[in-house]
Design a protein around this motif. Structure first.
Motif, PDB file in Angstrom:
ATOM      1  N   GLU A  81       0.808  -1.223   0.000  1.00  0.00           N
ATOM      2  CA  GLU A  81       0.000   0.000   0.000  1.00  0.00           C
ATOM      3  C   GLU A  81       0.842   1.274   0.000  1.00  0.00           C
ATOM      4  N   ARG A  82       2.111   1.155   0.299  1.00  0.00           N
ATOM      5  CA  ARG A  82       2.976   2.335   0.439  1.00  0.00           C
ATOM      6  C   ARG A  82       4.193   2.185  -0.456  1.00  0.00           C
ATOM      7  N   ARG A  83       4.782   3.299  -0.770  1.00  0.00           N
ATOM      8  CA  ARG A  83       6.012   3.269  -1.558  1.00  0.00           C
ATOM      9  C   ARG A  83       7.193   3.013  -0.622  1.00  0.00           C
ATOM     10  N   ALA A  84       8.013   2.084  -1.002  1.00  0.00           N
ATOM     11  CA  ALA A  84       9.196   1.758  -0.199  1.00  0.00           C
ATOM     12  C   ALA A  84      10.284   2.802  -0.420  1.00  0.00           C
ATOM     13  N   PRO A  85      11.155   3.002   0.574  1.00  0.00           N
ATOM     14  CA  PRO A  85      12.315   3.879   0.358  1.00  0.00           C
ATOM     15  C   PRO A  85      13.112   3.378  -0.848  1.00  0.00           C
ATOM     16  N   SER A  86      13.797   4.281  -1.511  1.00  0.00           N
ATOM     17  CA  SER A  86      14.469   3.954  -2.775  1.00  0.00           C
ATOM     18  C   SER A  86      15.404   2.755  -2.659  1.00  0.00           C
ATOM     19  N   ARG A  87      16.071   2.580  -1.512  1.00  0.00           N
ATOM     20  CA  ARG A  87      16.992   1.447  -1.352  1.00  0.00           C
ATOM     21  C   ARG A  87      16.268   0.096  -1.375  1.00  0.00           C
ATOM     22  N   LEU A  88      14.961   0.097  -1.120  1.00  0.00           N
ATOM     23  CA  LEU A  88      14.192  -1.150  -1.080  1.00  0.00           C
ATOM     24  C   LEU A  88      13.169  -1.247  -2.209  1.00  0.00           C
ATOM     25  N   GLU A  89      13.115  -0.214  -3.032  1.00  0.00           N
ATOM     26  CA  GLU A  89      12.078  -0.115  -4.067  1.00  0.00           C
ATOM     27  C   GLU A  89      11.971  -1.341  -4.970  1.00  0.00           C
ATOM     28  N   GLY A  90      13.080  -1.860  -5.430  1.00  0.00           N
ATOM     29  CA  GLY A  90      13.048  -3.006  -6.325  1.00  0.00           C
ATOM     30  C   GLY A  90      12.841  -4.321  -5.594  1.00  0.00           C
ATOM     31  N   MET A  91      13.300  -4.380  -4.359  1.00  0.00           N
ATOM     32  CA  MET A  91      13.241  -5.634  -3.622  1.00  0.00           C
ATOM     33  C   MET A  91      11.850  -5.929  -3.076  1.00  0.00           C
ATOM     34  N   VAL A  92      11.138  -4.921  -2.595  1.00  0.00           N
ATOM     35  CA  VAL A  92       9.843  -5.163  -1.953  1.00  0.00           C
ATOM     36  C   VAL A  92       8.854  -5.855  -2.886  1.00  0.00           C
TER      37      VAL A  92
END
Length: 182
Positions: free
Chosen positions: A105-116
């Motif tokens: 439901e939320r945008r992940a911080p950029s460091r985790l964006e691809g992994m989540v």
């Protein structure tokens, strides 16, 4: 990136608090004013849990046992090993689904964006119950680090010391639950 352990230790809090615990590894610095208060509290909680586990006697003992060449990276591997034992000993599909919903439901911080999204789509939190999957995940993290993949090199030791790792978890997990009682 031990999402499952942090979720377990924060599951009684709000979704914002849980979210802060889940994404804290992607948040740098001490200034958390830009985050909603419950998310910031979750990030601080995650950091307190990390500090406590890093100083735990069982973790320190295992780090001394780790192969010298990979000792510096062993803490990263141990974090995922704790998720393995949680997933295999205490499976909680409702908690996993809540984590996926909160993260989705939320945008992940950029460091985790691809992994989540990959974690959610691949159902990593439940698949950690399979130690082979956990070892592949540990090696995958090592691919994102500079230099030779020391985490992949560590996985044979993890397999050899599985009984020691399990014994450490059995001692460590009640201590963490007691310290971070909901």
């Amino acid at each position: 990136m031990n999402f499952l352990a942090h979720a377990w230790l924060s599951r009684q809090g709000s979704d914002d608090f849980l979210y802060g615990n889940l994404v804290a590894d992607g948040v740098k610095g001490a200034r958390l004013e830009s985050w909603p208060p419950a998310v910031a509290a979750g990030i601080r909680h995650h950091r307190q849990v990390d500090a406590a586990i890093d100083r735990h006697a069982e973790v320190l003992r295992l780090l001394r046992m780790a192969p010298q060449a990979q000792r510096r990276f062993a803490g990263i591997a141990l974090d995922l090993v704790w998720d393995h034992f949680l997933a295999s000993r205490y499976p909680d599909a409702r908690l996993v689904e809540r984590c996926y919903r909160v993260l989705g439901e939320r945008r992940a911080p950029s460091r985790l964006e691809g992994m989540v999204p990959a974690m959610i789509d691949g159902d990593w939190l439940q698949r950690y119950a399979d130690f082979d999957f956990t070892c592949r995940a540990i090696a995958g993290i090592g691919q994102r680090l500079r230099g030779p993949n020391q985490l992949a090199a560590l996985t044979p030791w993890l397999r050899e010391e599985y009984a020691s790792l399990e014994a450490a978890f059995v001692a460590l997990w009640p201590d963490m639950q007691q310290r971070f009682r909901e």
